[in-house]
Design a protein around this motif. Structure first.
Motif, PDB file in Angstrom:
ATOM      1  N   GLY A 276      37.001  74.666  31.709  1.00 43.58           N
ATOM      2  CA  GLY A 276      36.932  74.256  30.306  1.00 43.58           C
ATOM      3  C   GLY A 276      38.257  74.403  29.594  1.00 43.58           C
ATOM      4  N   PRO A 277      38.293  74.041  28.309  1.00 41.40           N
ATOM      5  CA  PRO A 277      39.537  74.100  27.545  1.00 41.40           C
ATOM      6  C   PRO A 277      40.054  75.533  27.446  1.00 41.40           C
ATOM      7  CG  PRO A 277      37.797  72.961  26.310  1.00 41.40           C
ATOM      8  CD  PRO A 277      37.158  73.573  27.505  1.00 41.40           C
ATOM      9  N   GLY A 278      41.360  75.686  27.328  1.00 40.32           N
ATOM     10  CA  GLY A 278      41.963  77.003  27.241  1.00 40.32           C
ATOM     11  C   GLY A 278      41.600  77.702  25.942  1.00 40.32           C
ATOM     12  N   ALA A 306      43.684  69.993  33.302  1.00 34.41           N
ATOM     13  CA  ALA A 306      44.641  69.896  32.200  1.00 34.41           C
ATOM     14  C   ALA A 306      44.007  69.148  31.032  1.00 34.41           C
ATOM     15  CB  ALA A 306      45.896  69.170  32.663  1.00 34.41           C
ATOM     16  N   GLU A 307      44.291  69.623  29.810  1.00 36.53           N
ATOM     17  CA  GLU A 307      43.749  68.945  28.624  1.00 36.53           C
ATOM     18  C   GLU A 307      44.682  67.846  28.149  1.00 36.53           C
ATOM     19  OE1 GLU A 307      42.406  72.088  25.772  1.00 36.53           O
ATOM     20  OE2 GLU A 307      42.712  73.348  27.533  1.00 36.53           O
ATOM     21  N   GLY A 308      45.801  67.719  28.789  1.00 37.17           N
ATOM     22  CA  GLY A 308      46.778  66.708  28.416  1.00 37.17           C
ATOM     23  C   GLY A 308      48.056  66.990  29.167  1.00 37.17           C
ATOM     24  N   PHE A 341      44.749  60.336  29.872  1.00 38.55           N
ATOM     25  CA  PHE A 341      44.243  61.319  28.909  1.00 38.55           C
ATOM     26  C   PHE A 341      43.859  60.616  27.606  1.00 38.55           C
ATOM     27  CE2 PHE A 341      46.845  63.833  31.802  1.00 38.55           C
ATOM     28  CZ  PHE A 341      45.971  64.858  32.098  1.00 38.55           C
ATOM     29  N   PRO A 342      42.779  59.839  27.638  1.00 37.16           N
ATOM     30  CA  PRO A 342      42.447  59.015  26.475  1.00 37.16           C
ATOM     31  C   PRO A 342      42.209  59.844  25.199  1.00 37.16           C
ATOM     32  CG  PRO A 342      40.682  58.968  28.116  1.00 37.16           C
ATOM     33  CD  PRO A 342      41.861  59.632  28.749  1.00 37.16           C
ATOM     34  N   HIS A 343      41.798  61.105  25.371  1.00 37.67           N
ATOM     35  CA  HIS A 343      41.545  61.916  24.175  1.00 37.67           C
ATOM     36  C   HIS A 343      42.453  63.132  24.115  1.00 37.67           C
ATOM     37  CE1 HIS A 343      38.154  59.301  23.856  1.00 37.67           C
ATOM     38  NE2 HIS A 343      37.705  59.698  25.035  1.00 37.67           N
ATOM     39  N   GLY A 344      43.467  63.176  24.967  1.00 34.92           N
ATOM     40  CA  GLY A 344      44.315  64.361  25.011  1.00 34.92           C
ATOM     41  C   GLY A 344      45.696  64.090  24.436  1.00 34.92           C
ATOM     42  N   ALA A 402      47.017  52.627  23.008  1.00 32.55           N
ATOM     43  CA  ALA A 402      46.622  53.855  23.697  1.00 32.55           C
ATOM     44  C   ALA A 402      45.886  54.761  22.722  1.00 32.55           C
ATOM     45  CB  ALA A 402      47.858  54.572  24.242  1.00 32.55           C
ATOM     46  N   THR A 403      44.887  55.490  23.242  1.00 32.67           N
ATOM     47  CA  THR A 403      44.159  56.406  22.358  1.00 32.67           C
ATOM     48  C   THR A 403      44.666  57.831  22.481  1.00 32.67           C
ATOM     49  OG1 THR A 403      42.488  56.677  24.060  1.00 32.67           O
ATOM     50  CG2 THR A 403      42.054  55.019  22.375  1.00 32.67           C
TER      51      THR A 403
END
Lengths: 585, 85
Positions: A276-278, A306-308, A341-344, A402-403
């Motif tokens: 999960g996220p850090g 990785a979150e991004g 990473f569409p949301h990162g 790009a998102t």
């Protein structure tokens, strides 16, 4: 770290060995562990020293067979050089093709044949035949004198083929993963290295931020650097490497190997439990991002959760080629990363080139006695604004549609004027988030001025440490100073993070320091808002953060900063971070 | 026996890329091709090591010779390579 049994004397279990065996090579070598984990495999040496075949060595009388052997070895080496040349392209290809021509030289082959007909063994015949031309070139001096090294390289390759020695250069094929042993490795050496072939790295030179260390961490392969005596290891010796403690065991027992690999498995199990996220144990979010060199690193980044991307090193697009990448080529590479990473967040660092990473299509910046202090990073951009305009333009086009939350940053910024100039260039190109790397102490000290003109900071701890302590990253003699735990470095990081936070802006860390799970907690305790590292380090850092509260991180940071030496800082921080133990850290 | 005497014009002399092109061209001939500095001992033009060892600098004259069918054409090509700036 337990240093009691890593000294130069033999360990108790080795005293019973015969004196001869002890004289040869000790069973335990020690260096600096720079990439955790256990690795086991036969030693493959990349040292480039092929011994001279003994004078007077003779073959067994079958001259035609011996001539055939020599011819095939010459041909094998020539074909290999040609193939490497074709893959490398550019100037390297010219050099390698010329070398291949030397290996195929008919006069050389005639001299070799003549010597073999006189009874000389093939390796010695090669050595003597090359020697004649070597002397001629060396005597001429100048350009020809410099070709002597090319000639020696070919000669050594041919002799290696004939005698079954490892061919100089990194082996790219092997039946089983090997432990790569070298003096040190350069980026060019390892460009073609397949990841699944290397069980561990051991180098005689280099420090924690040497290319070997960075490469090993990015590959998730255990590594020990600064390991004295490593290149004296007999090729093929089974080697067990502990990339955390820096211990390199030669010909270990089966039990030792089994224990080490079992412990490694157990540690990995604890790691995979963290997902999960850090965030800290009390829920303070710390985005964990990946450092990447291009789209090919995305898979590992996504697999490690990785979150991004916190550092996209775009120079890999520009290296090893004769012409600058086209705008379309750049755009495509950037878009591939944004889409992963569409949301990162994706933080792109603009081209970081200089005298130590020269580009063939840019005029060299001139003789620089110390490239680390020369015209590199944003300084090079100021001299070649067309390259920057093209890169920012390609980025702006790739961002369209790009998102991902795309942010652009410049390396090697020293002053507020440079920061403002870069931010302005980004806005002109249509990119709305512009930041800078904090690598130069002047930028950290005056962070409050610089944050006024940019949107975020990202601290590059490797260069910041190098500049703060005036210790060249490439010089192993000063590797001891190249320690991000030094309280002076911690103070600079704290200053930058505080300035950013006071301005309501983010301050990440994307240097090797972020990949150290203990230091990662300290960084968060100093106000760093995100951490970016080589993908394999992400699970370790995620687990270490999840095991501690933000308050514990702050206490650990304060304890580290009140220490005087880097060693004391580590110990002081560890004492405040009780959750490390269960992670085996 | 056909022969040409030409002056080497490349800035690097008969080294590096000009030398490689020269030798690659000579090596294609089915007959012997030799090269010498004016007044010097001839060596095989098919041997990159021998050609390099001659150490021919910009502005120096070389004599190239060959004997066989197509020797004239080959020498013309080699002379052109040697005299290319």
């Amino acid at each position: 770290m337990d240093r009691r049994d890593t000294g130069s004397g033999p360990a108790p279990d080795e005293i019973t060995e015969s004196p001869e065996a002890q004289e040869l090579i000790p069973r335990l070598l020690t260096g600096t562990g720079v990439s955790p984990g256990a690795g086991y495999g036969p030693a493959r040496l990349v040292v480039g020293d092929v011994p001279e075949p003994a004078a007077g060595s003779r073959h067994d009388g079958d001259a035609p067979a011996e001539r055939d052997r020599a011819e095939r070895a010459l041909d094998e080496v020539a074909a290999d050089l040609e193939e490497r040349g074709a893959r490398a392209g550019g100037d390297a290809e010219d050099v390698l093709v010329a070398q291949a021509m030397m290996a195929r030289d008919p006069e050389l082959a005639a001299s070799v044949g003549l010597l073999i007909d006189q009874g000389v063994a093939a390796p010695r015949a090669i050595f003597e035949a090359f020697g004649k031309y070597r002397d001629l070139l060396a005597a001429a001096g100048g350009y020809l004198g410099e070709r002597v090294a090319d000639l020696d390289d070919i000669r050594d390759r041919v002799i290696a083929v004939l005698t079954g020695l490892p061919i100089p250069g990194i082996p790219l094929d092997a039946a089983e993963p090997y432990v790569l042993v070298a003096r040190d490795l350069a980026p060019a050496d390892t460009a073609l290295l397949p990841k699944d072939l290397v069980a561990a790295f051991v180098t005689e030179q280099g420090g924690p931020t040497s290319h070997t260390a960075i490469l090993a961490r990015s590959m998730g392969v255990p590594a020990v650097v600064g390991c004295a005596g490593a290149t004296a290891v007999e090729p093929g010796t089974p080697v067990l490497v502990d990339g955390a403690t820096g211990r390199v065991r030669l010909s270990p027992s089966e039990d030792e190997v089994a224990d080490a690999l079992r412990a490694e498995e157990a540690r990995r199990a604890v790691l995979s439990a963290a997902a999960g996220p850090g965030a800290t144990a009390d829920g303070h979010a710390v985005p964990l991002l990946a450092n990447i060199g291009g789209p090919r690193d995305l898979e590992a980044a996504l697999a490690a959760g990785a979150e991004g991307v916190g550092l996209y090193r775009t120079e890999f697009l520009f290296l090893d080629r004769d012409t600058a990448p086209t705008p379309e080529e750049q755009e495509e590479a950037y878009r591939a990363v944004f889409e992963a990473f569409p949301h990162g967040r994706v933080v792109v660092r603009t081209l970081d080139a200089g005298a130590d990473k020269p580009l063939p299509f840019l005029p060299p910046p001139g003789e620089e006695p110390n490239p680390a202090l020369g015209e590199r990073g944003i300084r090079m951009f100021r001299r070649h604004p067309d390259i920057m305009t093209a890169q920012l333009g390609a980025l702006a086009r790739a961002v369209t549609g790009a998102t991902a939350n795309v942010e652009i940053m410049a390396p090697m910024v020293a002053t507020a004027q440079e920061a403002a100039w870069f931010a302005e260039a980004c806005r002109t190109a249509g990119l709305d988030s512009a930041g800078i790397m904090i690598e130069v102490p002047s930028a950290a000290i005056r962070a409050a001025d610089l944050i006024e003109v940019v949107d975020f900071f990202s601290i590059g701890t490797n260069d910041l440490t190098q500049y703060a302590l005036a210790a060249d990253r490439q010089v192993s003699g000063v590797a001891g100073l190249q320690d991000p735990w030094h309280p002076a470095v911690l103070d600079l990081i704290r200053t930058a993070a505080s300035a950013a936070s006071a301005a309501g802006k983010g301050c990440g860390v994307c240097g090797e320091a972020a990949a150290d799970p203990v230091l990662a907690c300290v960084l968060v305790g100093m106000g760093v808002s995100s951490l970016s590292m080589a993908a394999p380090a992400l699970p370790w850092v995620r687990a270490a953060l999840a095991a501690h509260t933000l308050e514990q991180c702050r206490t650990a940071a304060a304890a580290a900063r009140s220490s005087v030496t880097p060693g004391d800082a580590v110990e002081a921080a560890r004492a405040e971070l009780p959750g490390l133990h269960q992670l085996g850290l | 026996m056909a022969e040409r005497k030409v002056s080497v014009e490349a800035e690097v002399g008969l080294h590096a890329r000009p030398a490689a092109t020269f030798v690659q061209t000579a090596a294609k001939a089915p007959f012997d091709v030799s090269i010498a500095k004016a007044g010097g001992r001839p060596v095989s033009a098919k041997s990159i090591l021998s050609v390099l060892a001659l150490d021919v600098r910009q502005g120096e004259a070389i004599v190239i010779s060959a004997d066989g069918e197509g020797a004239e054409e080959l020498l013309d090509r080699l002379a052109e390579i040697a005299s290319t700036v």
